[in-house]
Design a protein around this motif. Structure first.
Motif, PDB file in Angstrom:
ATOM      1  N   ASN A  45       0.830  -1.203   0.000  1.00  0.00           N
ATOM      2  CA  ASN A  45       0.000   0.000   0.000  1.00  0.00           C
ATOM      3  C   ASN A  45       0.864   1.252   0.000  1.00  0.00           C
ATOM      4  O   ASN A  45       1.971   1.252   0.558  1.00  0.00           O
ATOM      5  N   ASN A  82       0.473   4.932   1.574  1.00  0.00           N
ATOM      6  CA  ASN A  82      -0.341   5.646   2.552  1.00  0.00           C
ATOM      7  C   ASN A  82      -0.088   7.135   2.465  1.00  0.00           C
ATOM      8  O   ASN A  82       1.065   7.582   2.413  1.00  0.00           O
ATOM      9  N   LYS A  92      -6.612  10.978   5.578  1.00  0.00           N
ATOM     10  CA  LYS A  92      -5.754   9.876   5.173  1.00  0.00           C
ATOM     11  C   LYS A  92      -6.349   9.179   3.958  1.00  0.00           C
ATOM     12  O   LYS A  92      -7.548   9.232   3.708  1.00  0.00           O
ATOM     13  N   SER A 119      -5.302   5.389   1.611  1.00  0.00           N
ATOM     14  CA  SER A 119      -4.383   4.289   1.332  1.00  0.00           C
ATOM     15  C   SER A 119      -4.779   3.642   0.009  1.00  0.00           C
ATOM     16  O   SER A 119      -5.968   3.397  -0.232  1.00  0.00           O
TER      17      SER A 119
END
Length: 460
Positions: free
Chosen positions: A103, A105, A116, A118
């Protein structure tokens, strides 16, 4: 021929007044200024990307910033879930390392905001099959016949800045640089200090979309994400702001990136992770920034460069600028691109660039005028010597070339005869080097500082 080739060192120095009055357009590095929210509760920022996941092949990098949307203009910190599969730099460029899935992020860092996102990233094997084409050519130009070594590369062939030992300010053999990056073709790059002291480059260097050295003279070639190449008298300016809590933002600036300042002289320099583990000297005041936050301010120390940030070092009369930085303060900066005449140019999409010069060909016509670009040495102005050069052809393909002996004007005429649409000179003399398809075609007579490397399986 790695000498300081410019008229005067002030070609690199920008005055305080210039930076204070500088306009602040968006750039690939950042957007200024960001206003911290006064409210106690952080405002939620929506981050969206047009794809729910990303698939890359080993020969491709991806600039997330180009398509990432924000509900507010905020700064983002990028991290990789597994750096053995992909790395991601501060500008959101995903760099494949090995096959697999992980991932990326993204976290909002601007004070007063939160948010946020991801995104899964899968890396697969290389898809490119293009190969460099080598040819030794007899060229009649300027009343003489020259034997020229050429390597032609198709438009869009993967390319990056080949840095000796992977950092700015080191030297290595051309064959070692090729080996490090697993290149299929390579050409030596910009001038550098080859006669004592730290072997810092003199020209512009952009690597993985990040400005790694400022050299505000000569001509630069840049490679864009769409596979095209551009050439211009690139000049950059770096201006930032620093804000402590909810206080007023204060301006700061840097003359150089990844260059050793002369002890006892005035300078302001940014050091990125491509410099190495530390700045390499212990004088002036060093400001360490991680994820846009000041983490340390220290005098007369060989500061460690964080992998997720940078170090600013102020010396001489600029050392007072370090007083603006306090531990915990929020820092941002912006880079603008202009021509030598001050015209703004679009280099935001350039991921790789090397600056040297002078310009040899413009739009298919001979355009050699080294004095106008700041060159003063007879090695460039009048003498004959070994030359390296790079050309963009009208179809977008790239030609690398070396010749054992020519004046700069002859070199320009040779490039015209070879079909160059745009062309520029690279460092020459003992630095001249060319490699293709497992063979060193022109072997440098010294270790080199940097170059351009091309290949379908580059180790970024």
């Amino acid at each position: 021929m790695s000498f300081y080739p410019y008229v005067k060192r002030t070609a690199f120095i920008v005055s305080t007044a210039l930076f204070v009055s500088l306009a602040l357009p968006a750039s690939f590095i950042s957007v200024l200024p960001f206003q911290a929210k006064a409210a106690a509760a952080a405002q939620e920022v929506q981050l969206t990307y047009p794809a729910s996941s990303v698939t890359l092949t080993m020969d491709k990098r991806l600039p997330l910033e180009a398509k990432l949307k924000r509900s507010e203009q905020v700064r983002i910190a990028y991290t990789s879930g597994n750096t053995n599969i992909v790395k991601v730099n501060a500008n959101g460029v995903i760099i494949p390392i090995s096959k697999g899935t992980t991932n990326i992020n993204m976290t909002v860092t601007t004070p007063g905001y939160k948010g946020k996102l991801s995104i899964p990233v899968t890396v697969k094997k290389t898809s490119s099959t293009a190969k460099p084409v080598y040819a030794a050519k007899k060229v009649k130009a300027a009343g003489k016949t020259f034997t020229v070594q050429t390597v032609t590369l198709p438009k869009g062939m993967p390319v990056t800045a080949g840095l000796a030992s992977g950092r700015v300010g080191a030297t290595q053999s051309l064959s070692s640089v090729v080996s490090k990056y697993q290149a299929q073709a390579a050409l030596n790059g910009t001038y550098f200090e080859a006669y004592g002291g730290v072997p810092d480059p003199y020209g512009m260097i952009i690597s993985d979309g990040t400005l790694e050295h400022i050299g505000n003279s000569g001509t630069s070639i840049g490679f864009k994400w769409d596979g095209s190449a551009v050439m211009d008298t690139l000049r950059v300016r770096l201006l930032g702001t620093v804000r402590e809590g909810q206080g007023r933002a204060q301006n700061w600036y840097a003359y150089f990136v990844n260059r050793t300042p002369t002890k006892g002289k005035t300078s302001a320099v940014m050091y990125t992770p491509k410099r190495g583990n530390s700045v390499g000297f212990a004088y002036g005041t060093a400001v360490t920034v991680r994820k846009d936050i000041v983490t340390k301010v220290a005098k007369n120390t060989n500061a460690t460069i964080p992998k997720d940030g940078y170090v600013l070092v102020f010396t001489g009369t600029e050392e007072k600028m370090a007083d603006k930085f306090k531990t915990g303060a929020y820092v941002d900066y912006n880079i603008t691109y202009n021509t030598e005449s001050g015209k703004k140019i679009d280099w935001d999409d350039v991921h790789t660039a090397i600056g040297a010069g002078p310009r040899l060909v413009t739009n298919g016509k001979l355009s050699v005028n080294p004095a106008s670009e700041g060159f003063s040495s007879s090695k460039i102005l009048t003498d004959s010597g070994a030359r390296s050069g790079i050309a963009i052809k009208k179809d977008g393909s790239i030609m690398l070339a070396t010749v054992s002996g020519a004046t700069i004007k002859q070199w320009g005429s040779i490039m015209v005869e070879l079909g160059a649409y745009q062309a520029m000179n690279m460092d020459g003399g003992a630095s001249s080097g060319l490699y293709a398809n497992g063979r060193t075609i022109t072997s440098p007579g010294r270790l080199i500082s940097n170059g351009l490397v091309f290949g379908n399986s580059l180790v970024w």
